[in-house]
Design an enzyme around this catalytic site. Structure first.
Site, mmCIF file in Angstrom:
data_model
loop_
_atom_site.group_PDB
_atom_site.id
_atom_site.type_symbol
_atom_site.label_atom_id
_atom_site.label_comp_id
_atom_site.label_asym_id
_atom_site.label_seq_id
_atom_site.Cartn_x
_atom_site.Cartn_y
_atom_site.Cartn_z
ATOM 1 N N GLU A 181 10.465 -4.688 4.536
ATOM 2 C CA GLU A 181 10.587 -6.088 4.098
ATOM 3 C C GLU A 181 10.277 -6.213 2.616
ATOM 4 O OE1 GLU A 181 8.866 -4.947 6.656
ATOM 5 O OE2 GLU A 181 8.906 -6.310 8.382
ATOM 6 N N LYS B 157 0.841 -1.200 0.000
ATOM 7 C CA LYS B 157 0.000 0.000 0.000
ATOM 8 C C LYS B 157 0.875 1.248 0.000
ATOM 9 C CE LYS B 157 -3.630 2.162 2.750
ATOM 10 N NZ LYS B 157 -4.579 2.013 3.855
ATOM 11 N N LYS C 204 9.468 -0.486 14.284
ATOM 12 C CA LYS C 204 9.987 -0.087 12.963
ATOM 13 C C LYS C 204 10.987 1.056 13.113
ATOM 14 C CE LYS C 204 5.832 -0.674 10.116
ATOM 15 N NZ LYS C 204 4.893 0.090 9.288
ATOM 16 N N GLU D 116 -4.646 -6.955 14.765
ATOM 17 C CA GLU D 116 -4.185 -5.620 14.386
ATOM 18 C C GLU D 116 -5.353 -4.634 14.470
ATOM 19 O OE1 GLU D 116 -2.434 -4.324 10.359
ATOM 20 O OE2 GLU D 116 -0.647 -4.917 11.461
ATOM 21 N N GLY E 157 -4.887 -2.105 5.080
ATOM 22 C CA GLY E 157 -4.091 -3.234 4.592
ATOM 23 C C GLY E 157 -4.746 -4.571 4.879
ATOM 24 N N ARG E 158 -5.249 -4.753 6.109
ATOM 25 C CA ARG E 158 -5.820 -6.064 6.482
ATOM 26 C C ARG E 158 -7.226 -6.255 5.931
ATOM 27 N NH1 ARG E 158 -4.743 -2.666 10.565
ATOM 28 N NH2 ARG E 158 -6.426 -1.847 11.867
ATOM 29 N N HIS F 242 -3.962 -33.271 17.488
ATOM 30 C CA HIS F 242 -2.789 -34.029 17.921
ATOM 31 C C HIS F 242 -1.659 -33.094 18.342
ATOM 32 C CE1 HIS F 242 -4.513 -37.872 16.658
ATOM 33 N NE2 HIS F 242 -5.123 -37.126 15.753
#
Ligand code: F6P
Length: 551
Positions: free
Chosen positions: A225, A219, A516, A365, A279-280, A396
């Site tokens: 990253e 965005k 950040k 978030e 973003g999410r 399990h």
């Protein structure tokens, strides 16, 4: 939810939750109904399952195994009304700046609204932009899928690598796996997110640069990253095919045209979205380009239609049968009233293996906040810790703790009646496990029942299951693009409902900023340069220890 005008909301300030009469009523009710016992509740009310089941947008929710008495949900819905959940939802759909700490509208619902709708932000009908971008995505996807879009050396694209992180990765990666039965066998997609070079190295392993297309999703187009991964991917491509190849092998999805251009991607190969898409909440925007390339525009439109069906269900259904409201209020009850600290999301569907990770960002978030609109620390628990695993693998691994541990963890089971694969009894066994687990969590096994099985006395406490572990059971007929869209929208809107009740802003994420910004100076330290900050002794020691070149 009934229709209401945005005028009903006085943005941004809301009353404090603790001042609401209905909140006080909910807390008083909780005191009165202790202890909550599901065996007794089911015995006392034969119609409990029917009363606590609601349906909408191809999904059915059975919430009868929640730790609630017959009157509990009515009190919670009264709270939703007093908090103006329907009015706030209508305000969101109409473009109100609900994300007031960033001054933004919250309009992911516009991404899947009818093309004839008119939704205005700052005097501009955003639906035109949405339709224009969808059209461009369709054109591009068709070209890649048909082979009309070729690489720099004239070869067809066979591999798509999506580079992004957070909302620019989790949704597309989750959807790619979920929609495997619909993907083109001619193309495969890989997803790179972590700045750890192992992620990119593994994604590039075995790929032919001539047949590889990178979709750089960000965005902001500034995320460390993604920019590092995109830069390294670009170098990998250029070393094989030369600089001129970049324009045929890189496209971008972003709101930041200047940065996209600076990276060397032609803006005509950029697919835009807008600051009113968080973003999410963006996998149904151009961030979904890899999804569309993989499954084709028609299936992508079905996905959007599923989202929209749940939007409409949320907008028009009475609160009593409104799935996002019911799920949202169940979450408020479990987290803030009962104080239960976690939520396990357990999809009994391998294709949804990435869904818990996707939900971690969506829920945590959005609602992992500790101050309300007034800037005051809240006095109740907000977002739980969200985790999960596809059934039956989780059984399990961590179910032991869920059944007999000291922490009670509410659960969302997700199931489908049918499977896309043709493999015999697999689906039946899978669903039998889900149903039986929900039963075991709710009703447990008493020590008398264990004794009656002839269990030696010393083992009785170990083989006793306390039960009263709450769960909801969500199911649909089949996992399709449409039911996937509706499921995601269901969680989006139940997250919204909780944020409104708690009085927090579900649409900012200031909590990701500090790490950040501190990293900027740590990077200098690891590079052997002197940063501006003075660190604590631990940070200094770690920098010395992990420096690439020993001092
Ligand atoms: O984690 C913080 C965050 O801003 C998320 O909200 C977002 O989804 C992610 O980073 C990626 O951001 P961008 O799409 O701008 O690269």
């Amino acid at each position: 939810m009934s229709r209401a005008t945005t005028d009903a909301c006085s943005l941004p300030l809301r009353s404090r939750l603790c001042d609401c009469a209905s909140w006080k009523a909910v807390l008083a009710h909780r005191q009165r109904i202790e202890p909550l016992d599901l065996r007794a509740a089911f015995a006392a009310e034969p119609g409990r399952a029917a009363r606590c089941t609601a349906t909408g947008a191809e999904w059915t929710l059975d919430w009868s195994k929640q730790l609630m008495q017959p009157t509990t949900m009515a009190l919670l819905l009264e709270l939703a009304r007093e908090r103006q959940v329907p009015e706030r939802f209508a305000a969101m759909l109409a473009g109100a700046r609900l994300n007031w700490t960033e001054g933004r509208s919250v309009l992911h619902t516009a991404l899947r609204a009818n093309s004839s709708a008119s939704i205005t932000v700052d005097g501009r009908n955003v639906m035109r932009d949405v339709q224009h971008t969808l059209h461009r995505m369709t054109h591009f996807s068709d070209a890649v899928r048909s082979g009309a879009w070729i690489g720099a050396t004239g070869k067809r694209i066979r591999n798509v690598v999506n580079i992004g992180i957070g909302g620019s990765d989790l949704g597309p990666a989750m959807a790619y796996q979920a929609l495997q039965p619909w993907r083109s066998p001619e193309l495969s997609c890989r997803f790179v997110s972590n700045v750890d070079g192992n992620d990119l190295s593994m994604a590039l392993d075995g790929l032919d640069p001539e047949q590889t297309l990178f979709i750089v999703c960000s965005k902001t187009f500034t995320t460390q990253e993604t920019m590092e991964n995109a830069g390294s991917a670009r170098a990998w491509l250029v070393s094989a095919l030369g600089e001129a190849a970049v324009s045929r092998h890189f496209v971008a999805v972003s709101t930041n045209e200047a940065k996209v251009r600076a990276f060397g991607i032609d803006p005509s190969h950029m697919f835009g979205f807008w600051d009113w898409v968080g973003g999410r909440y963006s996998m149904d925007s151009a961030i979904g380009l890899s999804t569309m390339v993989a499954v084709g525009p028609d299936r992508f439109l079905e996905l959007l239609a599923g989202f929209h069906a749940m939007d409409e269900h949320a907008r028009t259904s009475p609160l009593e049968s409104n799935l996002p409201v019911l799920m949202g209020m169940i979450g408020v009850w479990n987290a803030s009233v009962l104080g239960l600290p976690a939520l396990a999301v357990l999809p009994y569907e391998q294709l949804l293996a990435r869904f818990p990770a996707y939900l971690q960002q969506l829920l945590m978030e959005s609602n992992g906040k500790r101050v309300d609109d007034h800037g005051d620390a809240v006095a109740w628990q907000t977002c739980p810790v969200v985790f999960g695993e596809a059934g039956t693998n989780g059984q399990h691994a961590f179910y032991q703790m869920l059944h007999q541990g000291t922490t009670v963890v509410p659960i969302d089971f997700i199931c489908f009646r049918t499977a896309a694969h043709p493999l015999g009894r697999h689906r039946l066994l899978l669903n039998a496990n889900a149903i039986a687990q929900a039963q075991a969590f709710a009703f447990g096994q008493t020590s008398d029942e264990v004794r009656a099985q002839g269990t030696p006395e010393p083992l009785v406490p170990h083989r006793t299951f306390p039960g009263n572990r709450p769960s909801s059971f969500l199911w649909s007929d089949a996992l399709t693009p449409s039911t996937l869209g509706a499921l995601i929208a269901l969680y989006e809107h139940s997250t919204f409902v909780q944020g409104i009740v708690w009085g927090i802003n579900s649409f900012d994420q200031w909590g990701v900023e500090l790490g950040k910004s501190l990293a900027v100076d740590v990077i200098k330290g690891l590079e052997g340069r002197t940063g501006s900050a003075t660190h604590d002794s631990s940070t200094d020691a770690l920098i010395r220890a992990l420096r690439a070149t020993a001092p």
